[in-house]
Design an enzyme around this catalytic site. Structure first.
Site, short mmCIF file in Angstrom:
data_model
loop_
_atom_site.label_atom_id
_atom_site.label_comp_id
_atom_site.label_asym_id
_atom_site.label_seq_id
_atom_site.Cartn_x
_atom_site.Cartn_y
_atom_site.Cartn_z
N HIS A 1 16.62 29.97 -10.74
CA HIS A 1 17.25 31.14 -11.35
C HIS A 1 16.54 32.44 -10.97
CE1 HIS A 1 19.59 28.39 -13.75
NE2 HIS A 1 18.50 27.87 -14.29
N THR B 1 -2.42 -5.72 0.29
CA THR B 1 -2.01 -4.33 0.51
C THR B 1 -2.90 -3.71 1.58
OG1 THR B 1 -3.41 -3.30 -1.19
CG2 THR B 1 -1.27 -4.16 -1.90
N PHE C 1 29.32 33.16 -11.33
CA PHE C 1 29.39 32.06 -12.30
C PHE C 1 30.07 32.60 -13.55
CE2 PHE C 1 27.43 28.93 -15.33
CZ PHE C 1 28.07 27.82 -14.78
N GLN D 1 27.36 23.55 -8.45
CA GLN D 1 28.04 22.27 -8.28
C GLN D 1 29.03 22.32 -7.11
OE1 GLN D 1 27.28 23.72 -11.20
NE2 GLN D 1 27.26 22.29 -12.90
N LYS E 1 0.86 -1.19 0.00
CA LYS E 1 0.00 0.00 0.00
C LYS E 1 0.89 1.24 0.00
CE LYS E 1 -4.22 -0.31 0.69
NZ LYS E 1 -5.09 -0.92 -0.34
N ASN F 1 18.48 24.68 -9.70
CA ASN F 1 18.96 26.07 -9.65
C ASN F 1 17.77 26.98 -9.89
OD1 ASN F 1 20.45 28.39 -9.73
ND2 ASN F 1 21.91 27.68 -11.27
N ARG G 1 25.52 37.17 -8.20
CA ARG G 1 24.17 36.72 -8.56
C ARG G 1 23.47 36.19 -7.32
NH1 ARG G 1 24.66 30.72 -11.53
NH2 ARG G 1 25.83 29.76 -9.85
#
Ligand SMILES: O=c1[nH]c(=O)c2[nH]c(=O)[nH]c2[nH]1
Length: 300
Positions: A251, A55, A155, A223, A10, A249, A172
């Site tokens: 953004h 179940t 970045f 990363q 279940k 990410n 950023r």
């Protein structure tokens, strides 16, 4: 034709357990999914249901165990259920219990009564207990833990080809929704986890290390931030051998305010919904074998 891997049980039984300690009540709120495997050839091939623990029964067991044994922690509850299904039903040789925990905080009120709650943290705590003749495996995790750094993220220096339009940035917003799963060191083949294991304390510690690593890493990429988060958990928590992180990410793009004659000095952002970069990796202790499946952190 042959029958390949199969499992049944279940899914998503929602169990809410209230513990009444005089005027002070406690609450545990779980969604429990049971998946059983074993000698289930007949039910698929000949239609004999003799080996099938239904179940419906697995759902009932979740509720009965909540009453009889309480829910000390998601992991402990999962261990108890897995042990029960594998020990008490011969055809069942493997049980995997997945649990999501929905947290409730207490609403402070005047007077002695303490029975009012407000839905707690935004994130969902997860646990997965697997038990078979190879032993035990306990994975703990969390999902939907949304975090944001408003600076200390850049970045630059990435590969470029004729389709690259992304401008390099030295400042950023870095935002993500942490989805993490970590494996407790006891490997399959070892004994049942110690019932005294402080599952709740361990969860709180690891959650805090993930947050601190995110907040204090000057990020050159998501990363790199991911690796720091995993590395910190393994450094600080000797009982954890492996952690897998899945970080979308989220953004935040600077809005072009030039058409209005305004300068946007990293103040106004457009939070994009999709598409999103999806950064995923496992961090392992030296010598540990990777055991967390790569899809275990799949959103949602
Ligand atoms: O931290 C990032 N890693 C990427 O791989 C990537 N790709 C991208 O477009 N933006 C970002 N940001």
């Amino acid at each position: 034709m042959i029958l390949g891997q199969n499992q049944y049980g279940k899914a998503e039984t929602r169990v809410v357990r209230i513990t009444r300690d005089g005027p002070t009540h406690h609450i545990k709120d779980l969604t429990v999914s049971v998946a059983l495997s074993g000698d289930m050839a007949d039910v698929h091939l000949s239609g004999s249901n003799a080996n099938v623990l239904t179940t419906d029964t697995t759902k009932n067991t979740v509720f009965a165990f909540a009453k009889e044994h309480g829910i000390a922690s998601a992991e402990q509850f999962g261990i108890r259920l897995a042990r029960h299904f594998v020990t008490n039903h011969d055809p069942i040789t493997r049980a995997r219990i997945r649990i999501e925990e929905h947290t409730w905080g207490r609403i402070p009120t005047p007077g002695p009564k303490r029975h009012s709650f407000v839905r707690g943290r935004q994130e969902t705590r997860t646990a997965q207990v697997t038990h078979d003749d190879g032993g035990w495996e306990v994975l703990t995790g969390l999902k939907h833990l949304t975090v944001l750094n408003s600076t200390d993220s850049e970045f630059t220096g990435y590969a470029k080809d004729r389709y690259t339009t992304l401008p390099e940035t030295r400042d950023r917003v870095l935002a993500t929704e942490v989805h993490a799963v970590w494996r407790h060191a006891a490997a399959p083949g070892t004994a049942e986890p110690d019932p005294a294991t402080p599952w709740d304390g361990s969860y709180e510690r690891i959650r805090e290390h993930l947050l601190q690593a995110f907040a204090t890493t000057y990020s050159l990429s998501l990363q790199q931030t991911l690796y720091r988060m995993g590395e910190r958990v393994l450094q600080e928590c000797p009982g954890i051998d492996e952690i897998r992180l899945s970080l979308p990410n989220k953004h935040h793009f600077l809005v072009d305010l030039e058409p209005f004659g305004l300068k946007n000095d990293h103040e106004v952002y457009y939070a994009a919904d999709r598409p999103y970069g999806l950064i995923e990796a496992t961090v392992l202790r030296d010598g540990a074998r990777p055991r967390i499946p790569v899809d275990v952190t799949n959103l949602p």
